[in-house]
Design a protein around this motif. Structure first.
Motif: not given
Ligand code: ASP
Ligand code: MG
Length: 455
Positions: A45-50, A96-109, A114-117, A148-151
């Motif tokens: 569900l978090l992935a869907e929200a993103a 989620l708000n900043s993703v909506a503003v940017l229209h972009e969700c990077t793996p890092r974001t 996801w950490s919410y869950g 490492d940083d392989s998000f």
């Protein structure tokens, strides 16, 4: 004896499940660490929200987050606990708000979202344990699982993680506390949240177990361990008391989904036995995964299968004795990004066939026809064909190694069941024989092999 207990998504998915988990923890003596997944369905569900947010649909993203909040709130209420979740919720809403503003969700974001869950589940379970009189301590893994940083699929830095785990968990254990740790997540050395890959809470638990030198790792899920076959196909399939790491790997590769062995590797490598147990039937013995081969006299230990596949065959008399031909074929599969599940070549070298996901078989045929245009023009290659849908059926067991007559028994059983075998492969490790059959024969093939070896 120090125990790490890991509870999966369904094991923390309702108040009732969490009560069972609490009982299990309480009944486990000695120092213990609890690792929890997000509640079942939350990560999806978090992935869907993103995704919704990345499309610019902030409202849909917020609705999903609200729904998740209500779901978790209801579980907490039913348990009569008041975990502090508001900070996690507001941070996720802001992300989620900043993703909506940017229209972009990077793996890092996405990892941060996801950490919410796991963070919410960890707080609820910790509160439930405290409510039941356990000295539980909330533990965010980003403080000591260093990656490492392989998000999206980060790898742990075990040396640093060991150091920090001792520093974080050691004092709590010394005080007789039970740390409750978020699965799935870690952080880079400078504290940016990462995730360890889907299903990664098992990995977290193994990392923690190895880091603190635990004596055992208990993975609580919703089935009673690994079975000798899928019980939906074979009515008298039985649970396996013990399997080796190599057997577990073969089984998961060919579709048995209880654990991804790669994820428990840190524990197995550290010589820590991993037991898979059922939260909803904790008295069942479950399955122990170890590095060694348990000598239990079995030959084929489990039979598994994977359907929905396509068999690609490249055929032609002009292929034999031409070095580099196979390389050309598999360079093409690699270039197309298609993963190959099984390969077989006749020793006359007149044909080479391999099994791939059905959805990519036709595309691959087109690509092969292009790569092999010259050979096809000269009739060195006669044709490239696809047969679909097919299934791979695999008989797995370390007891097969060096035991003569196993293949004869496998094929005898299939013959009597009137199952036509399309292709065969055996790894030189001899711990599996896999064969391709028509998808419609899949269940009959599994039953026939299972019946032959589990009488
Ligand atoms: N919650 C994560 C997932 O669904 C990790 C886990 O459940 O192990 O992939
Ligand atoms: Mg899970």
């Amino acid at each position: 004896m120090t125990t790490v207990l890991k509870f999966g998504g369904t094991s923390v998915g309702s108040a009732e499940a969490i009560r069972r988990a609490v009982d299990i923890v309480k009944a486990t003596e000695g120092p213990r660490v609890v690792v929890v997944s997000a509640t079942a369905g939350t990560t999806d569900l978090l992935a869907e929200a993103a995704q919704a947010a990345a499309r610019g649909d902030g409202e849909a993203a917020n609705r999903t987050l609200t729904e998740l909040g209500e779901r978790h709130g209801a579980i907490a209420r039913e348990l009569g606990v008041h975990p502090g979740m508001s900070e996690v919720v507001s941070r996720t809403a802001a992300l989620l708000n900043s993703v909506a503003v940017l229209h972009e969700c990077t793996p890092r974001t996405l990892d941060a979202i996801w950490s919410y869950g796991e963070r919410v589940a960890m707080r609820i379970v910790s509160a439930a344990l405290a409510g039941a009189g356990v000295k539980a301590g909330e533990c965010d893994a980003t403080l000591f699982i260093v990656t490492d940083d392989s998000f999206g699929s980060a790898s742990p830095d075990m040396a640093r993680t060991r150091e920090r785990s001792h520093a974080r968990l050691g004092p709590m254990l010394a005080l007789g506390m039970t740390p409750v740790v978020t699965g799935f997540i870690g952080a880079t050395p400078d504290g940016i949240v990462t995730t360890l890959g889907r299903g990664g809470s098992d990995f977290s638990a193994a990392i923690v177990a190895a880091s603190i030198g635990a004596d055992r790792l208990l993975i609580y899920t919703d089935v009673s361990g690994v079975m000798s076959a899928d019980p939906r196909i074979v009515a008298d399939a039985r649970p396996l008391a013990a399997i080796s790491y190599a057997e577990a790997s073969e089984l998961s590769y060919f579709g048995a989904k209880v654990i991804h062995p790669r994820t428990v590797r840190p524990a197995v490598e550290a010589g820590i036995p991993v037991r898979i147990l059922n939260t909803f039937a904790p008295e069942d013995p479950g399955t122990t995964v170890t590095g060694r081969t348990p000598a239990d006299g079995s030959i084929v230990k489990a039979t598994t299968s994977l359907g929905g596949l396509g068999l690609v065959t490249v055929q032609g008399a002009g292929m034999s004795g031409v070095p580099g031909f196979a390389a050309k074929v598999f360079d093409t599969t690699a270039a197309e990004g298609v993963s190959v599940l099984m390969i077989s070549q006749s020793s006359s070298e007149n044909s080479i066939c391999f099994v791939v996901p059905q959805g990519s078989a036709e595309r691959l045929r087109g690509a092969l026809e292009r790569t092999l245009a010259r050979e096809l023009g000269r009739h060195d290659v006669e044709r490239v064909t696809v047969e679909a849908p097919v299934a791979i059926v695999a008989a797995v067991g370390e007891g097969m190694r060096g035991t003569p007559g196993v293949a004869a028994r496998v094929f005898g059983a299939l013959g009597r069941a009137k199952v036509n075998v399309i292709a065969i492969a055996q790894g030189s490790s001899e711990l599996n024989i896999s064969l391709a059959v028509a998808d419609r024969d899949r269940e009959a093939a599994v039953r026939a092999i299972h019946a032959e070896f589990h009488r």
